[in-house]
Structures are given as structure tokens and as C-alpha cells.
Scaffold this motif. Structure first.
Motif, PDB file in Angstrom:
ATOM      1  N   TYR A  14       0.730  -1.080  -0.047  1.00 14.57           N
ATOM      2  CA  TYR A  14      -0.174  -0.108   0.043  1.00 14.57           C
ATOM      3  C   TYR A  14       0.944   1.372  -0.225  1.00 14.57           C
ATOM      4  O   TYR A  14       0.579   2.119  -0.817  1.00 14.57           O
ATOM      5  N   MET A  55      -9.823   8.452   3.479  1.00 15.79           N
ATOM      6  CA  MET A  55      -9.207   8.055   2.224  1.00 15.79           C
ATOM      7  C   MET A  55      -9.776   8.325   1.139  1.00 15.79           C
ATOM      8  O   MET A  55     -11.231   8.306   0.931  1.00 15.79           O
ATOM      9  N   ASP A  59      -7.427   5.446  -2.943  1.00 11.38           N
ATOM     10  CA  ASP A  59      -6.494   4.770  -1.865  1.00 11.38           C
ATOM     11  C   ASP A  59      -7.354   3.672  -1.397  1.00 11.38           C
ATOM     12  O   ASP A  59      -6.822   2.621  -1.348  1.00 11.38           O
ATOM     13  N   LYS A  62      -6.694   0.814  -3.997  1.00  8.91           N
ATOM     14  CA  LYS A  62      -5.380   0.477  -3.945  1.00  8.91           C
ATOM     15  C   LYS A  62      -4.874  -0.594  -2.619  1.00  8.91           C
ATOM     16  O   LYS A  62      -4.492  -1.378  -2.432  1.00  8.91           O
TER      17      LYS A  62
END
Length: 117
Positions: A14, A55, A59, A62
């Protein structure tokens, strides 16, 4: 083992700091055993809930991909958390219809196609 074998690799993939909301509940806390008789992966030390509040949608996507690469197989898509576990392959939502800017149905299909048994 979850932290060493799955969480740390996921965090490296991440690439940014992650915050765990929930992991292994302690028996001396006020948290009650689930009605399913304690079958939650949390009670087995095989689950974590990652805080996704704040987030971006990118994100969150991801994070899902990093979790899959790190070996997580259970995905719970919540309003402010992403539940991850190393139990059987499965997925669910917490009364929400979207996660990471997509429908939860999109993510269910993604898990079906991309997460190994």
C-alpha cells in the motif's frame, strides 16, 4: 502470524501508514462473543479492520488490491472500515451500497475473479 505474514506485506504494498480499528478482541474486555458462537475470524486472530475514513476512493481501491496481494481472502466493505481476514474466501457489506467510489457489487465480483480460494 497475521501481522507478520499478511499485514506488514500489505502495508508495504500500500505504501502508506494504515490504522487498525479492530483486531483480536481480548476476553477481559466488554466485547461480547458474536451470536454465531465465536466463529468470527477476529476471535481466531485472523482478522483486522482497517480504518478507511478520509481515504480517497483511489486509496481504498489500492488498499483492496494490496490486501489481496498480501494473502487476505475475506473482505468486508464498510462505511469507515475495510475488514480483512485470512479465513475462507468471502465478501460482504455493512448496509452500505458503495465502497471506494464503486458499488459493493463491483467489489464482490472483483473478489470472485481475483482472490484465490
Amino acid at each position: 502470524l497475521l501481522i507478520k505474514e499478511n499485514y506488514r506485506p500489505m502495508q508495504r504494498l500500500y505504501g502508506e501508514k494504515l490504522f487498525i480499528n479492530d483486531a483480536l478482541p481480548l476476553t477481559d474486555t466488554t466485547r461480547k462473543l458474536p451470536s454465531r458462537g465465536g466463529t468470527s475470524q477476529h476471535w481466531k486472530g485472523k482478522a483486522i479492520d482497517i480504518n478507511v475514513r478520509g481515504m480517497s476512493d483511489q486509496d481504498k481501491a489500492k488498499l483492496i488490491r494490496a490486501a489481496k496481494e498480501a494473502g487476505f481472502r475475506g473482505f468486508g466493505f464498510g462505511f469507515t472500515i475495510l475488514h480483512l481476514d485470512i479465513g475462507p474466501k468471502r465478501f460482504w457489506a455493512y448496509e452500505n451500497n458503495t465502497f471506494g467510489g464503486r458499488s459493493v457489487e463491483y467489489w464482490f465480483k472483483w473478489v470472485r475473479r481475483n482472490v484465490p480460494e
